[in-house]
Scaffold this motif. Structure first.
Motif, PDB file in Angstrom:
ATOM      1  N   ARG A  67      -1.504   5.141   9.916  1.00 38.17           N
ATOM      2  CA  ARG A  67      -0.483   4.325  10.098  1.00 38.17           C
ATOM      3  C   ARG A  67       0.598   5.041  10.784  1.00 38.17           C
ATOM      4  O   ARG A  67       0.775   6.329  11.038  1.00 38.17           O
ATOM      5  CB  ARG A  67       0.037   3.592   8.925  1.00 38.17           C
ATOM      6  N   ALA A  68       1.203   4.182  11.531  1.00 38.20           N
ATOM      7  CA  ALA A  68       2.763   4.506  12.098  1.00 38.20           C
ATOM      8  C   ALA A  68       3.671   3.718  11.652  1.00 38.20           C
ATOM      9  O   ALA A  68       3.423   2.501  11.276  1.00 38.20           O
ATOM     10  CB  ALA A  68       2.578   4.309  13.610  1.00 38.20           C
ATOM     11  N   ALA A  69       4.833   4.262  11.325  1.00 39.63           N
ATOM     12  CA  ALA A  69       6.002   3.304  10.677  1.00 39.63           C
ATOM     13  C   ALA A  69       7.196   3.933  11.247  1.00 39.63           C
ATOM     14  O   ALA A  69       7.480   5.173  11.562  1.00 39.63           O
ATOM     15  CB  ALA A  69       6.013   3.375   9.288  1.00 39.63           C
ATOM     16  N   PRO A  70       8.256   3.211  11.381  1.00 43.32           N
ATOM     17  CA  PRO A  70       9.762   3.699  11.923  1.00 43.32           C
ATOM     18  C   PRO A  70      10.226   4.745  10.855  1.00 43.32           C
ATOM     19  O   PRO A  70      10.187   4.251   9.720  1.00 43.32           O
ATOM     20  CB  PRO A  70      10.388   2.372  12.312  1.00 43.32           C
ATOM     21  N   PHE A  71      10.981   5.561  11.506  1.00 50.94           N
ATOM     22  CA  PHE A  71      11.717   6.401  10.814  1.00 50.94           C
ATOM     23  C   PHE A  71      13.013   6.510  11.139  1.00 50.94           C
ATOM     24  O   PHE A  71      13.407   6.458  12.382  1.00 50.94           O
ATOM     25  CB  PHE A  71      11.304   7.946  10.916  1.00 50.94           C
ATOM     26  N   ILE A 118      17.689  15.826   5.785  1.00 51.51           N
ATOM     27  CA  ILE A 118      17.463  14.493   5.682  1.00 51.51           C
ATOM     28  C   ILE A 118      15.999  14.341   5.008  1.00 51.51           C
ATOM     29  O   ILE A 118      15.114  15.080   5.340  1.00 51.51           O
ATOM     30  CB  ILE A 118      17.263  13.761   6.618  1.00 51.51           C
ATOM     31  N   LEU A 119      15.686  13.927   3.542  1.00 48.22           N
ATOM     32  CA  LEU A 119      14.514  14.002   2.953  1.00 48.22           C
ATOM     33  C   LEU A 119      13.940  12.547   3.098  1.00 48.22           C
ATOM     34  O   LEU A 119      14.622  11.426   3.123  1.00 48.22           O
ATOM     35  CB  LEU A 119      14.460  14.163   1.497  1.00 48.22           C
ATOM     36  N   ALA A 120      12.477  12.295   3.521  1.00 49.49           N
ATOM     37  CA  ALA A 120      11.915  11.148   3.468  1.00 49.49           C
ATOM     38  C   ALA A 120      10.557  11.430   2.779  1.00 49.49           C
ATOM     39  O   ALA A 120       9.938  12.491   2.640  1.00 49.49           O
ATOM     40  CB  ALA A 120      11.598  10.793   4.924  1.00 49.49           C
ATOM     41  N   ARG A 121      10.303  10.294   1.910  1.00 49.97           N
ATOM     42  CA  ARG A 121       9.281  10.308   1.053  1.00 49.97           C
ATOM     43  C   ARG A 121       8.296   9.141   1.231  1.00 49.97           C
ATOM     44  O   ARG A 121       8.864   7.945   1.461  1.00 49.97           O
ATOM     45  CB  ARG A 121       9.563  10.304  -0.382  1.00 49.97           C
ATOM     46  N   ILE A 122       7.121   9.330   1.424  1.00 49.43           N
ATOM     47  CA  ILE A 122       6.072   8.044   1.288  1.00 49.43           C
ATOM     48  C   ILE A 122       5.230   7.936   0.208  1.00 49.43           C
ATOM     49  O   ILE A 122       4.659   9.036   0.111  1.00 49.43           O
ATOM     50  CB  ILE A 122       5.070   8.055   2.603  1.00 49.43           C
ATOM     51  N   SER A 176       0.552  -1.244  -0.010  1.00 51.32           N
ATOM     52  CA  SER A 176      -0.106   0.040   0.042  1.00 51.32           C
ATOM     53  C   SER A 176       0.821   1.390   0.084  1.00 51.32           C
ATOM     54  O   SER A 176       0.336   2.166  -0.431  1.00 51.32           O
ATOM     55  CB  SER A 176      -0.997  -0.011   1.207  1.00 51.32           C
ATOM     56  N   PHE A 177       1.975   1.200   0.480  1.00 56.38           N
ATOM     57  CA  PHE A 177       2.967   2.313   0.550  1.00 56.38           C
ATOM     58  C   PHE A 177       4.410   2.046   0.411  1.00 56.38           C
ATOM     59  O   PHE A 177       4.993   0.916   0.762  1.00 56.38           O
ATOM     60  CB  PHE A 177       2.665   3.197   1.747  1.00 56.38           C
ATOM     61  N   VAL A 178       5.476   2.831   0.056  1.00 56.16           N
ATOM     62  CA  VAL A 178       6.882   2.597   0.116  1.00 56.16           C
ATOM     63  C   VAL A 178       7.388   3.732   0.766  1.00 56.16           C
ATOM     64  O   VAL A 178       7.117   4.993   0.465  1.00 56.16           O
ATOM     65  CB  VAL A 178       7.171   2.609  -1.389  1.00 56.16           C
ATOM     66  N   ILE A 179       8.369   3.580   1.729  1.00 60.13           N
ATOM     67  CA  ILE A 179       8.882   4.745   2.573  1.00 60.13           C
ATOM     68  C   ILE A 179      10.415   4.655   1.668  1.00 60.13           C
ATOM     69  O   ILE A 179      11.148   3.754   1.849  1.00 60.13           O
ATOM     70  CB  ILE A 179       8.958   4.756   3.854  1.00 60.13           C
TER      71      ILE A 179
END
Length: 130
Positions: free
Chosen positions: A118-122, A40-44, A22-25
């Motif tokens: 949702r919650a996911a680790p960063f 630091i760039l993060a993308r979901i 359903s998603f990619v981090i």
């Protein structure tokens, strides 16, 4: 026998749901000189058939860094751009070496009338040189 069939059907449903992403981090680590700010760039990104919930307050919470790195904020808001949620984490290394940054993504998406929060680790790395 009936319980066994129900258990197998439930297990198959869970495996099928996990197999469809359903998603990619993705996280782009940073490097800079000691004392200089870095980003630091993060993308979901959403998988096929899933959409970002625009009204949700997407964010990274509980941000903390290892010794030797200073974070600009403990909570970083996300912004929706080109069908993805983008996060910009600003950090300043205080000593030479590799430092880790940890936190928790909080985000929401929907598909077929169902909303999911949702919650996911960063986790990211900042490398500092002299």
């Amino acid at each position: 026998m009936c319980r066994l069939v129900l258990a197998l059907v439930a297990l198959t449903g869970v495996v099928g749901a996990d197999a469809q992403s359903s998603f990619v981090i993705s996280v782009q680590n940073a490097s800079t000189r000691v004392g200089e700010k870095a980003v630091i760039l993060a993308r979901i990104s959403m998988g096929e058939g899933f959409r970002i919930t625009d009204s949700y307050r997407h964010r990274i919470i509980n941000l903390s860094g290892s010794d030797g790195v200073e974070l600009e904020r403990a909570v970083v808001p996300g912004s929706v751009r080109d069908g993805s949620i983008v996060f910009t984490v600003r950090v300043t290394p205080k000593s030479v070496g590799t430092h880790t940054v940890h936190g928790v993504f909080r985000f929401s998406y929907h598909a077929a009338g169902e909303l999911d929060i949702r919650a996911a680790p960063f986790e990211a790395v900042i490398t500092a040189t002299e």
